[in-house]
Motif scaffolding. Sequence first.
Motif, mmCIF file in Angstrom:
data_model
loop_
_atom_site.group_PDB
_atom_site.id
_atom_site.type_symbol
_atom_site.label_atom_id
_atom_site.label_comp_id
_atom_site.label_asym_id
_atom_site.label_seq_id
_atom_site.Cartn_x
_atom_site.Cartn_y
_atom_site.Cartn_z
ATOM 1 N N HIS A 273 -20.692 -35.500 -5.706
ATOM 2 C CA HIS A 273 -19.399 -35.806 -4.993
ATOM 3 C C HIS A 273 -18.949 -34.441 -4.160
ATOM 4 O O HIS A 273 -19.092 -33.116 -4.839
ATOM 5 N N ASP A 274 -18.643 -34.652 -2.921
ATOM 6 C CA ASP A 274 -18.261 -33.298 -2.061
ATOM 7 C C ASP A 274 -16.770 -33.127 -2.231
ATOM 8 O O ASP A 274 -16.035 -33.988 -1.837
ATOM 9 N N PRO A 275 -16.145 -32.172 -2.717
ATOM 10 C CA PRO A 275 -14.729 -31.929 -2.912
ATOM 11 C C PRO A 275 -14.157 -31.902 -1.753
ATOM 12 O O PRO A 275 -12.930 -32.180 -1.637
ATOM 13 N N ARG A 276 -14.746 -31.689 -0.509
ATOM 14 C CA ARG A 276 -14.357 -31.532 0.707
ATOM 15 C C ARG A 276 -13.711 -33.114 1.114
ATOM 16 O O ARG A 276 -12.942 -33.103 2.269
ATOM 17 N N GLU A 277 -14.252 -34.021 0.706
ATOM 18 C CA GLU A 277 -13.976 -35.370 1.055
ATOM 19 C C GLU A 277 -12.876 -35.904 0.068
ATOM 20 O O GLU A 277 -12.575 -37.136 0.335
ATOM 21 N N PHE A 278 -12.231 -34.994 -0.854
ATOM 22 C CA PHE A 278 -11.113 -35.641 -1.657
ATOM 23 C C PHE A 278 -9.906 -34.929 -1.624
ATOM 24 O O PHE A 278 -9.785 -33.738 -1.086
ATOM 25 N N ASN A 279 -8.800 -35.749 -1.747
ATOM 26 C CA ASN A 279 -7.571 -34.861 -1.961
ATOM 27 C C ASN A 279 -7.125 -34.841 -3.383
ATOM 28 O O ASN A 279 -7.381 -35.703 -4.265
ATOM 29 N N LEU A 280 -6.555 -33.616 -3.584
ATOM 30 C CA LEU A 280 -5.942 -33.426 -5.177
ATOM 31 C C LEU A 280 -4.628 -34.108 -5.203
ATOM 32 O O LEU A 280 -3.732 -33.829 -4.309
ATOM 33 N N VAL A 281 -4.354 -34.886 -6.131
ATOM 34 C CA VAL A 281 -3.179 -35.521 -6.554
ATOM 35 C C VAL A 281 -2.964 -34.603 -8.092
ATOM 36 O O VAL A 281 -3.401 -34.648 -9.138
ATOM 37 N N SER A 282 -1.861 -33.586 -7.935
ATOM 38 C CA SER A 282 -1.681 -32.772 -9.169
ATOM 39 C C SER A 282 -0.199 -32.943 -9.556
ATOM 40 O O SER A 282 0.748 -32.854 -8.415
ATOM 41 N N TYR A 283 -0.189 -33.158 -10.718
ATOM 42 C CA TYR A 283 1.023 -33.587 -11.559
ATOM 43 C C TYR A 283 1.050 -33.076 -12.750
ATOM 44 O O TYR A 283 0.273 -32.251 -13.247
ATOM 45 N N GLY A 284 2.099 -33.358 -13.566
ATOM 46 C CA GLY A 284 2.379 -32.608 -14.729
ATOM 47 C C GLY A 284 3.315 -31.590 -14.535
ATOM 48 O O GLY A 284 3.492 -31.258 -13.481
ATOM 49 N N GLY A 285 3.732 -31.232 -15.759
ATOM 50 C CA GLY A 285 4.948 -30.034 -15.498
ATOM 51 C C GLY A 285 4.442 -29.106 -14.916
ATOM 52 O O GLY A 285 5.194 -28.247 -14.025
ATOM 53 N N GLY A 286 3.161 -28.609 -14.874
ATOM 54 C CA GLY A 286 2.665 -27.378 -13.954
ATOM 55 C C GLY A 286 1.790 -27.821 -12.689
ATOM 56 O O GLY A 286 1.395 -26.971 -12.069
ATOM 57 N N GLY A 287 1.896 -29.217 -12.411
ATOM 58 C CA GLY A 287 1.092 -29.671 -11.182
ATOM 59 C C GLY A 287 1.297 -28.820 -9.874
ATOM 60 O O GLY A 287 0.337 -28.361 -9.081
ATOM 61 N N GLY A 288 2.706 -28.640 -9.816
ATOM 62 C CA GLY A 288 3.020 -27.944 -8.551
ATOM 63 C C GLY A 288 2.631 -26.401 -8.486
ATOM 64 O O GLY A 288 2.586 -25.892 -7.537
ATOM 65 N N VAL B 136 1.567 -33.544 -4.204
ATOM 66 C CA VAL B 136 2.411 -33.405 -5.486
ATOM 67 C C VAL B 136 3.533 -34.437 -5.366
ATOM 68 O O VAL B 136 4.364 -34.396 -4.390
ATOM 69 N N PRO B 137 3.348 -35.451 -6.278
ATOM 70 C CA PRO B 137 4.174 -36.711 -6.071
ATOM 71 C C PRO B 137 5.521 -36.175 -6.499
ATOM 72 O O PRO B 137 6.057 -35.358 -7.142
ATOM 73 N N PRO B 138 6.709 -37.237 -6.251
ATOM 74 C CA PRO B 138 7.947 -37.051 -6.879
ATOM 75 C C PRO B 138 8.145 -37.085 -8.243
ATOM 76 O O PRO B 138 7.254 -37.607 -8.791
ATOM 77 N N HIS B 139 8.822 -36.299 -8.795
ATOM 78 C CA HIS B 139 8.918 -36.199 -10.431
ATOM 79 C C HIS B 139 7.546 -36.032 -11.040
ATOM 80 O O HIS B 139 7.231 -36.802 -11.745
ATOM 81 N N PRO B 140 7.053 -35.031 -10.415
ATOM 82 C CA PRO B 140 5.499 -34.727 -11.052
ATOM 83 C C PRO B 140 5.366 -34.514 -12.265
ATOM 84 O O PRO B 140 4.227 -34.884 -13.011
ATOM 85 N N ALA B 141 6.323 -33.980 -12.957
ATOM 86 C CA ALA B 141 6.394 -33.744 -14.510
ATOM 87 C C ALA B 141 6.560 -34.858 -15.189
ATOM 88 O O ALA B 141 6.074 -34.879 -16.645
ATOM 89 N N TRP C 167 5.262 -42.467 -15.251
ATOM 90 C CA TRP C 167 5.416 -43.669 -14.166
ATOM 91 C C TRP C 167 4.203 -44.385 -14.262
ATOM 92 O O TRP C 167 4.345 -45.539 -13.930
ATOM 93 N N GLY C 168 3.204 -43.580 -14.163
ATOM 94 C CA GLY C 168 1.764 -44.407 -14.060
ATOM 95 C C GLY C 168 1.499 -45.431 -15.339
ATOM 96 O O GLY C 168 0.875 -46.479 -15.268
ATOM 97 N N LEU C 169 2.372 -45.062 -16.558
ATOM 98 C CA LEU C 169 2.515 -46.262 -17.632
ATOM 99 C C LEU C 169 2.889 -47.601 -17.146
ATOM 100 O O LEU C 169 2.437 -48.461 -17.627
ATOM 101 N N LEU C 170 3.769 -47.401 -16.078
ATOM 102 C CA LEU C 170 4.394 -48.804 -15.880
ATOM 103 C C LEU C 170 3.569 -49.407 -14.779
ATOM 104 O O LEU C 170 3.841 -50.613 -14.204
ATOM 105 N N GLN C 171 2.399 -48.910 -14.288
ATOM 106 C CA GLN C 171 1.437 -49.508 -13.339
ATOM 107 C C GLN C 171 0.608 -50.046 -14.069
ATOM 108 O O GLN C 171 -0.575 -50.715 -13.155
ATOM 109 N N THR C 172 0.380 -50.398 -15.248
ATOM 110 C CA THR C 172 -0.840 -51.028 -15.884
ATOM 111 C C THR C 172 -0.687 -52.461 -16.242
ATOM 112 O O THR C 172 0.541 -52.824 -15.971
ATOM 113 N N ASP C 173 -1.498 -52.960 -16.819
ATOM 114 C CA ASP C 173 -1.737 -54.414 -17.068
ATOM 115 C C ASP C 173 -2.073 -54.557 -18.712
ATOM 116 O O ASP C 173 -2.522 -53.641 -18.992
#
Length: 684
Positions: free
Chosen positions: A435-450, A467-472, A477-483
């Motif tokens: 995969h070419d990294p130039r074709e991807f966006n980084l979603v950086s999260y966690g306490g040090g994501g930003g 960098v999403p809201p409340h990245p830490a 938040w992702g846990l609430l998106q699961t089935d």
Amino acid sequence: MSSNPYLAVDVGGTFIDFVHFDPAQRDLLVEKIPSSGSLEARFFEGIDLLGTDLSDIRVIVHGSTLVINTIVQESGARVGLITTKGFRDVLELGRGNRPEVYNLFYKPVPPLVPRYLRFGVTERLDHTGEILKPLDENGLRESLLALLNQGVEAIAICFLHAYANPIHERRAAELASELCPEVQICTSSEIVREFREFERTSTTVLNAYTQPRMGNYLRRLERGLTERRYPGAFAVMQSSGGVTSSATARQVPIRTLQSGPAGGAIGTRRLGEALGLKNLVAADVGGTTFDVTLIADGSLPERSQACFNGRPVQQATIDIISVGAGGGSIAHLDAEGGLQVGPQSAQAEPGPACFGLGGVEATVTDAQLLLGHLDAMSYLGERMRLDVDAAEHSIRDRVATPLGLSLKEAAAGIVHLANMNMAHAIRQVTVERGHDPREFNLVSYGGGGGLFAWALLEELDLRGAIVPPHPATFSAWGLLQTDYREDLSRTFVKAHAATTPAELGERFGELEREARTWSTDQRLDNENVSLILTRYAELRYQGQEHTLRIPVQTSDLSGPALDDLRSRFDAHYDRAYAHALSDHALEFVALRLTASLTGVKPTLARLDSASDPVEEAAKGRRQVSFGTSHEVVECPVFERGRLRAGHLLSGPAIVEEWNSTVLVPPSLRVEVDAFGNLLLTVKR
């Protein structure tokens, strides 16, 4: 899941994250506390800090690093193994290969069960499940009593070909429960219904190894919730990206190995759907590890086997790469005097030197403090005051003076090495997989994501960084998106050419009936939940060892032949390895079925559009050093809570919220989107 308020609790190696979401009020409450001391006490302390009324909550989703930490730290239970006579040493022999062929000093990890705690008993089935030798119950009793006298806390039972017929394992478990009522018992047929003797034994042993600790932990949480009159469901995140009941997690804790990082991966995919982005790199920067997942064309990659601390685990797992790089990673000199960062971590106790909790090692967080990346007075919403002097002493004594560097040079070197370790992990899931990294966006999260997003964006030439809201607390938040999810599998070794759609449909029918029984047992609100069944086949070219997982469509089970499945396998193989053997014989190895109970999930809240100039969100200025140039730049500091959709920032700048900091060097710009995400791109 219902439309009532949701609560997610994600326990990491350094912090515990809490997210409360009320769909009716569109309200998101977040909390973050150190994961030191008693985890159960911290669990309820965070809920109290949120001000959450548990009587209103209907679902709590819990992610935890307890199982993986138990394996990595080798702090699990004393385990005994009961297996088929003659196979006592499978756990130690493994596959008889040398995984690191160029490492002259390679030594395999020792088995978690020493030989004197491994017993073989007479019994034998063939690969179809037919009984060749009956179970020797007298010999089994002697072995169980011997293990009991050795003080084992858990017993793993793994018989040859039990995946085809669990009759002997079930009887052995009954006898074990009678003779050893205080000992945890687990059988391979409950954990892995597939062949591969070494991997199946290893997975069963690891489950037994972690079962007492995880089981006791979850029971204490369940007891505390009952005492607080919590009326809802208590679910635990699995490595597969779905949740299961706490009762199942107590019985099969090995399913929760990647529990914490999986939440962030699921959240990233959900964020990508909202933004219309299908190619993303999910990057979770925690205090102890850096976890990376690649989302290509909107799909999360999954593996049917993974390896943790040198020990294989055979189960469905999101393909996550983890390296020891994070805010707590310790900077040290190796045997040759070179600077290294990680994988050792200061963790929550004692933590980085600047935390003032007794830590003396130089960490990445200490270096970032000296470079101006962090504000000593407002860290974690002013709940902690960082000790600049302690950070200076740790870096001077352990890095700067031994290497003849200034404090700023040493700090910049530490952060640069951490950046490179993270960049290497991203290359593993992109470049090394075609995969070419130039074709991807980084979603950086966690306490040090930003704090690291900008460096990774520039180093890898990614399309952009988000960098999403409340990245830490994004993983929570992702846990609430699961089935709710159950993964079922069966070994099915047969030539593709000799397999009919009717036979394949019959085998999948058995798995589907088991899945429907499971869905009924969950007792979820049927009005808001629907059952989705997804079929897969593990196939390979005859003569090969490893497989590729291919979706099986309804048409494959009703057509006159399986030609389309063959074509899809060849196409997948060509994408993975740049060639395909279209004339070579193909064979099935295993059949898999994923059952998901899909319901209502929290949606992304939209941000108000900007009406005031972005300067209204500024709250001060700070001197910052970016990269290794050692040039000090004066940066305006913006309060993220006051930014609105459409606001534009041109670097250099800093964006702060109470639990995270986002760095924007002079080469980048930032746009605030409709959902409050910060979109970092290179100035053109």
